[in-house]
Design a protein around this motif. Structure first.
Motif, PDB file in Angstrom:
ATOM      1  N   ALA A 114       0.852  -1.189   0.000  1.00  0.00           N
ATOM      2  CA  ALA A 114       0.000   0.000   0.000  1.00  0.00           C
ATOM      3  C   ALA A 114       0.889   1.241   0.000  1.00  0.00           C
ATOM      4  O   ALA A 114       2.101   1.153   0.255  1.00  0.00           O
ATOM      5  CB  ALA A 114      -0.935   0.018   1.212  1.00  0.00           C
ATOM      6  N   VAL A 115       0.278   2.390  -0.276  1.00  0.00           N
ATOM      7  CA  VAL A 115       1.013   3.648  -0.276  1.00  0.00           C
ATOM      8  C   VAL A 115       0.118   4.749   0.279  1.00  0.00           C
ATOM      9  O   VAL A 115      -1.083   4.796   0.000  1.00  0.00           O
ATOM     10  CB  VAL A 115       1.506   4.005  -1.699  1.00  0.00           C
ATOM     11  CG1 VAL A 115       0.344   4.166  -2.674  1.00  0.00           C
ATOM     12  CG2 VAL A 115       2.368   5.260  -1.697  1.00  0.00           C
ATOM     13  N   VAL A 116       0.728   5.596   1.095  1.00  0.00           N
ATOM     14  CA  VAL A 116       0.031   6.750   1.655  1.00  0.00           C
ATOM     15  C   VAL A 116       0.544   8.007   0.968  1.00  0.00           C
ATOM     16  O   VAL A 116       1.762   8.166   0.766  1.00  0.00           O
ATOM     17  CB  VAL A 116       0.263   6.855   3.170  1.00  0.00           C
ATOM     18  CG1 VAL A 116      -0.301   8.167   3.717  1.00  0.00           C
ATOM     19  CG2 VAL A 116      -0.367   5.673   3.886  1.00  0.00           C
ATOM     20  N   VAL A 117      -0.362   8.900   0.620  1.00  0.00           N
ATOM     21  CA  VAL A 117       0.001  10.186   0.028  1.00  0.00           C
ATOM     22  C   VAL A 117      -0.536  11.282   0.940  1.00  0.00           C
ATOM     23  O   VAL A 117      -1.710  11.266   1.329  1.00  0.00           O
ATOM     24  CB  VAL A 117      -0.592  10.355  -1.388  1.00  0.00           C
ATOM     25  CG1 VAL A 117      -0.018  11.602  -2.059  1.00  0.00           C
ATOM     26  CG2 VAL A 117      -0.344   9.113  -2.234  1.00  0.00           C
ATOM     27  N   ALA A 118       0.352  12.221   1.290  1.00  0.00           N
ATOM     28  CA  ALA A 118      -0.053  13.271   2.226  1.00  0.00           C
ATOM     29  C   ALA A 118       0.647  14.572   1.876  1.00  0.00           C
ATOM     30  O   ALA A 118       1.528  14.626   1.004  1.00  0.00           O
ATOM     31  CB  ALA A 118       0.278  12.859   3.659  1.00  0.00           C
ATOM     32  N   GLU A 119       0.269  15.614   2.611  1.00  0.00           N
ATOM     33  CA  GLU A 119       0.859  16.934   2.370  1.00  0.00           C
ATOM     34  C   GLU A 119       2.288  17.021   2.878  1.00  0.00           C
ATOM     35  O   GLU A 119       3.043  17.895   2.450  1.00  0.00           O
ATOM     36  CB  GLU A 119       0.000  18.017   3.050  1.00  0.00           C
ATOM     37  CG  GLU A 119      -1.419  18.113   2.530  1.00  0.00           C
ATOM     38  CD  GLU A 119      -1.518  18.647   1.112  1.00  0.00           C
ATOM     39  OE1 GLU A 119      -0.500  19.148   0.599  1.00  0.00           O
ATOM     40  OE2 GLU A 119      -2.611  18.564   0.523  1.00  0.00           O
ATOM     41  N   ASP A 120       2.671  16.138   3.789  1.00  0.00           N
ATOM     42  CA  ASP A 120       4.048  16.143   4.272  1.00  0.00           C
ATOM     43  C   ASP A 120       4.407  14.738   4.748  1.00  0.00           C
ATOM     44  O   ASP A 120       3.547  13.874   4.937  1.00  0.00           O
ATOM     45  CB  ASP A 120       4.244  17.164   5.396  1.00  0.00           C
ATOM     46  CG  ASP A 120       3.294  16.960   6.557  1.00  0.00           C
ATOM     47  OD1 ASP A 120       3.397  15.900   7.222  1.00  0.00           O
ATOM     48  OD2 ASP A 120       2.448  17.838   6.813  1.00  0.00           O
ATOM     49  N   ALA A 121       5.709  14.518   4.960  1.00  0.00           N
ATOM     50  CA  ALA A 121       6.203  13.191   5.324  1.00  0.00           C
ATOM     51  C   ALA A 121       5.742  12.765   6.712  1.00  0.00           C
ATOM     52  O   ALA A 121       5.551  11.571   6.975  1.00  0.00           O
ATOM     53  CB  ALA A 121       7.729  13.168   5.239  1.00  0.00           C
ATOM     54  N   VAL A 122       5.591  13.723   7.627  1.00  0.00           N
ATOM     55  CA  VAL A 122       5.152  13.388   8.984  1.00  0.00           C
ATOM     56  C   VAL A 122       3.757  12.775   8.959  1.00  0.00           C
ATOM     57  O   VAL A 122       3.484  11.768   9.629  1.00  0.00           O
ATOM     58  CB  VAL A 122       5.187  14.628   9.886  1.00  0.00           C
ATOM     59  CG1 VAL A 122       4.575  14.316  11.248  1.00  0.00           C
ATOM     60  CG2 VAL A 122       6.619  15.128  10.053  1.00  0.00           C
ATOM     61  N   ALA A 123       2.879  13.369   8.171  1.00  0.00           N
ATOM     62  CA  ALA A 123       1.527  12.816   8.058  1.00  0.00           C
ATOM     63  C   ALA A 123       1.557  11.418   7.455  1.00  0.00           C
ATOM     64  O   ALA A 123       0.799  10.531   7.881  1.00  0.00           O
ATOM     65  CB  ALA A 123       0.660  13.745   7.207  1.00  0.00           C
ATOM     66  N   CYS A 124       2.438  11.200   6.493  1.00  0.00           N
ATOM     67  CA  CYS A 124       2.587   9.863   5.904  1.00  0.00           C
ATOM     68  C   CYS A 124       2.973   8.844   6.975  1.00  0.00           C
ATOM     69  O   CYS A 124       2.383   7.758   7.078  1.00  0.00           O
ATOM     70  CB  CYS A 124       3.651   9.878   4.804  1.00  0.00           C
ATOM     71  SG  CYS A 124       3.126  10.597   3.240  1.00  0.00           S
ATOM     72  N   ASP A 125       3.968   9.183   7.774  1.00  0.00           N
ATOM     73  CA  ASP A 125       4.442   8.261   8.803  1.00  0.00           C
ATOM     74  C   ASP A 125       3.341   7.953   9.819  1.00  0.00           C
ATOM     75  O   ASP A 125       3.173   6.804  10.246  1.00  0.00           O
ATOM     76  CB  ASP A 125       5.658   8.845   9.515  1.00  0.00           C
ATOM     77  CG  ASP A 125       6.897   8.853   8.633  1.00  0.00           C
ATOM     78  OD1 ASP A 125       6.976   8.016   7.722  1.00  0.00           O
ATOM     79  OD2 ASP A 125       7.786   9.698   8.864  1.00  0.00           O
ATOM     80  N   ARG A 126       2.606   8.971  10.214  1.00  0.00           N
ATOM     81  CA  ARG A 126       1.530   8.751  11.174  1.00  0.00           C
ATOM     82  C   ARG A 126       0.441   7.856  10.599  1.00  0.00           C
ATOM     83  O   ARG A 126      -0.090   6.967  11.282  1.00  0.00           O
ATOM     84  CB  ARG A 126       0.939  10.095  11.600  1.00  0.00           C
ATOM     85  CG  ARG A 126       1.866  10.928  12.478  1.00  0.00           C
ATOM     86  CD  ARG A 126       1.298  12.310  12.728  1.00  0.00           C
ATOM     87  NE  ARG A 126       2.146  13.066  13.654  1.00  0.00           N
ATOM     88  CZ  ARG A 126       2.026  14.378  13.887  1.00  0.00           C
ATOM     89  NH1 ARG A 126       1.062  15.056  13.279  1.00  0.00           N
ATOM     90  NH2 ARG A 126       2.831  14.975  14.747  1.00  0.00           N
ATOM     91  N   ALA A 127       0.134   8.078   9.328  1.00  0.00           N
ATOM     92  CA  ALA A 127      -0.926   7.288   8.703  1.00  0.00           C
ATOM     93  C   ALA A 127      -0.499   5.834   8.515  1.00  0.00           C
ATOM     94  O   ALA A 127      -1.322   4.916   8.717  1.00  0.00           O
ATOM     95  CB  ALA A 127      -1.295   7.915   7.354  1.00  0.00           C
TER      96      ALA A 127
END
Length: 780
Positions: A114-127
């Motif tokens: 799977a892959v998460v796309v977010a506005e920043d890397a921190v949000a990616c890691d949290r998700a």
């Protein structure tokens, strides 16, 4: 050797100033920020199937834009190895289409689900931490021989027995009959000769390049633009098209400066996934960068291999027959697959084939649940060299022979032609091995040191060792070799050079500039090369691998340079029809047959652009297909100190002497040798990607735990070379980019044997392995 004007000059790298001042722009430097960030969810099992993925909580994380799973991506499968594409031939099947953007079938630990796309890397890691995955688990197999016995289910459905490929090359029945044998085994077992057999192993090594694998994608109109740190931009373009099921012309790939690759960036990694995400989100810019930890488990390191070797030899030091059977662990995916172990067994055979009457080279490439593996500097040859030199070192030691003399007795000569290669393309047109050995012998003080270090006792001992190597320069005739160069005369009399061949730190742009200047008749400083590749405008080239670029792409440069020179002189004749004699281009001017200047080159260029009656923007666009190859070789001599109780080897002195034909730039060759020796020392003593056999998980995916040699671990690295121009190279040149990494490990092993009398068969020779070996030998 004919003296040339620009080729052979130790000119300063054309990219030196930009790189040392920090002006050079790498992929991440060019990325427009802020942009969307993407991060991968990796599997926590090594074999099985994803049953479900719950990402509802991940979507609630502030800043998350989207989550895509293995159930959302297209069904298209695609190959990732950086090779040319063969549209309608059996060769197309060499690179298996065994990857998807994300896959529910898990084959390796850390597979992409799977892959998460977010506005920043921190949000990616949290998700990522909030995603829940349900698996169906299957038994894990990491050992290649165990996998060879079969698994249920197989690692890849298209390979039900887990065998990617199996090949065998044996001396023909006719040649065996001439020697009085029916089989190779009879030659090996002939009681008139000595017989020896050994088992060798080489473990997985990672490239550890400075710049991680990174790309960003955005859309311009209907076209996806992918900017990536890659060795193979034109291949990446094609694979993105295949993976997304779109026309290749709808993809544009840009390769800026690159911070190292050493083979792992000869694979297509996450560029297709990144491009697909970008398209799903309406063309917004998406950046995807692997962490250092991900580089260790989810990019392609050197294949681990095992070798079973047999040999018969005579009292006259001549090898009589040899047999090698190799087993290569490609992990869960094919990537470069069988080509790597073929290089291992082929180079094993080529190096010492002068006196043999019989040979047998057999190789298996096998799927396991281990990390996927692929190209790394010298492409399988260091492993085969380890097996060849363990054998030679053992025989010399056991018989009290001088290991250098023994090797010189059997090493290939300039008459060598590989009997198993169609058309005799793999051949040593020139060979400077004896001259290389003489230089190394003198530097290391071979005779005196061998006498001085004989019969040592005590916990601290010293030794000297040697190893030879052989390496082919390009991939012909096994695969397509083609390249294109574009040269344009600028309005100031300088020249613009565009190449699809990629500068990845090795100095390619500099040598291409020198070769173009030599062919045209101008100074290297008057050639402006475009270091970035852009598949929309850059001529086609397969990319940086196989030590091919100076040989293959250089042929295109030379041809384009000669064409441009001819066009310049033809246009000059048109402008000055009465000039006496044959016109010549040199020293920034055009001269007549009497040695009188007809045109200054800048003035001529302006006239060519703006002549009212015959304006012509002079350029040359040349494509070559290279069907030749050349064998490079050389040797490494090492002197070591061995601390037996500590299990520690210190390399005190080391020299690598290269037979690489004519050198385009001796300064760059010296730098290449230094870098290759450092990697070879690491491979011999420190570097091993450690895998838990029960889970197939990488245990040391950090620079704290994966050991590479630092400047504190390296001695003064001595480089030397012998120049014998090869008739097949554009300027007599042959391989040098990968060759220095091949033989240092085996030379160190030979020096340890000289110092202690203990034989080691597994590389790297880590302190643990050294301690265990010395203890078993009764030295501890």
């Amino acid at each position: 050797m004919q003296e040339l004007r620009e080729v052979g000059r130790p000119v300063v790298r054309v990219d030196a100033a930009d790189k040392v001042t920090g002006r050079a722009k790498f992929t991440d430097d060019l990325c427009p920020k802020p942009c969307l960030e993407a991060k991968i969810l990796h599997s926590t099992i090594a074999n099985g199937r994803v049953l479900s993925i719950d990402y509802s909580e991940a979507l609630e994380v502030e800043g998350v834009v989207a989550v895509y799973t293995c159930f959302d991506v297209p069904e298209f499968a695609y190959p990732v190895a950086g090779h040319p594409w063969y549209a309608d031939s059996a060769a197309a099947k060499r690179d298996q289409a065994d990857r998807r953007l994300l896959d529910d079938r898990v084959r390796i630990y850390g597979d992409n689900i799977a892959v998460v796309v977010a506005e920043d890397a921190v949000a990616c890691d949290r998700a990522l931490k909030k995603i829940r995955v349900e698996y169906e688990e299957y038994p894990v197999v990491y050992d290649a021989l165990e996998s060879l016995a079969g698994t249920d289910p197989p690692v890849q459905a298209r390979k039900p027995d887990n065998i990617v490929a199996h090949t065998c090359a044996r001396t023909s029945d006719d040649k065996l009959a001439e020697a009085g044998y029916e089989t190779v085994e009879q030659a090996l077992e002939d009681p008139a000769y000595h017989h020896v057999s050994i088992h060798c192993e080489s473990r997985e090594q990672s490239q550890v390049h400075i710049e991680t694998c990174v790309s960003y994608c955005y859309m311009e109109g209907h076209k996806i633009v992918c900017v990536s740190s890659t060795q193979i931009p034109h291949v990446v373009r094609r694979v993105i098209g295949q993976a997304l099921g779109i026309p290749w012309g709808d993809v544009r790939v840009i390769k800026p400066y690159i911070g190292g690759g050493f083979g792992t960036k000869q694979d297509v990694h996450y560029e297709p996934l990144n491009a697909w995400i970008c398209k799903q989100l309406g063309g917004r810019c998406v950046r995807l960068e692997l962490s250092r930890e991900e580089l260790f488990w989810d990019t392609s390191g050197r294949q681990p291999k095992t070798f079973d070797v047999e040999c018969s030899y005579g009292d006259d030091m001549a090898l009589h027959a040899r047999k090698i059977v190799a087993y290569s662990n490609t992990g869960g995916y094919i990537h470069h697959g069988h080509a790597l172990v073929l290089n291992s067994v082929n180079s094993f055979r080529w190096l010492y084939h002068t006196c043999e009457v019989a040979t047998h080279s057999e190789a298996y490439t096998i799927h396991t649940n281990g990390p996927h593996t692929g190209a790394m500097r010298a492409y399988g040859v260091p492993e085969g060299n380890w097996a060849a030199e363990c054998l030679m070192g053992d025989i010399a030691y056991d018989n009290g022979w001088d290991g250098l003399e023994f090797r010189l007795k059997n090493v290939y000569t300039d008459a060598f032609v590989d009997e198993f290669t169609p058309g005799g393309v793999i051949a040593a047109h020139t060979c400077a091995i004896p001259e290389c050995a003489a230089k190394g012998k003198e530097y290391i003080d071979w005779d005196r040191k061998r006498a001085e270090y004989a019969n040592q006792v005590g916990p601290i001992r010293r030794g000297v060792g040697v190893s030879f190597f052989v390496y082919k320069t390009a991939v012909a005739p096994f695969a397509l070799e083609t390249a294109t160069a574009q040269l344009t005369l600028n309005q100031d009399g300088t020249v613009q050079l565009q190449m699809g061949a990629t500068e990845i730190g090795q100095g390619a742009d500099t040598v291409f500039s020198q070769m173009a200047a030599e062919a045209i008749g101008i100074d290297t400083e008057d050639v402006h090369i475009v270091s970035q590749q852009d598949t929309d405008v850059t001529p086609y080239d397969s990319g940086a691998y196989a030590s091919r670029q100076t040989y293959v792409s250089g042929t295109a440069v030379k041809k384009a340079g000669e064409t441009l020179r001819a066009k310049i002189l033809a246009f000059a004749r048109r402008l000055s029809p009465d000039a006496p004699g044959e016109l010549d281009l040199r020293d920034h001017a055009i001269w007549d047959g009497n040695g009188e200047k007809v045109w200054d080159l800048p003035a001529f260029a302006l006239e060519a652009y703006y002549n009212l009656d015959a304006a012509d923007q002079l350029s040359a666009h040349e494509t070559v297909n290279v069907h030749t190859n050349a064998i490079a070789g050389g040797c490494t001599f090492a002197e070591v100190t061995v601390d037996i109780p500590l299990g520690q080897v210190t390399v005190d002195r080391i020299i690598n002497v290269q037979d690489s034909g004519r050198l385009i730039n001796p300064r760059l060759v010296e730098q290449q040798i230094h870098g290759g020796m450092a990697q070879g020392i690491g491979y011999g003593l420190y570097e091993e990607l450690q895998i838990d056999p029960k889970t197939a998980r990488v245990l040391n995916p950090t620079l704290l735990d994966y050991k590479i040699p630092t400047t504190m671990d390296l001695p003064d690295l001595k480089a030397d070379f012998v120049e014998k121009p090869d008739p097949t190279g554009p300027y007599g040149n042959k391989a040098v980019g990968e060759t220095p990494a091949i033989s240092p490990a085996a030379a160190i092993r030979d020096a340890v044997l000289n110092a202690t009398g203990v034989k080691f068969y597994v590389e790297p020779m880590t302190p643990q392995r050294l301690f265990e070996g010395f203890k078993e030998a009764g030295l501890i």
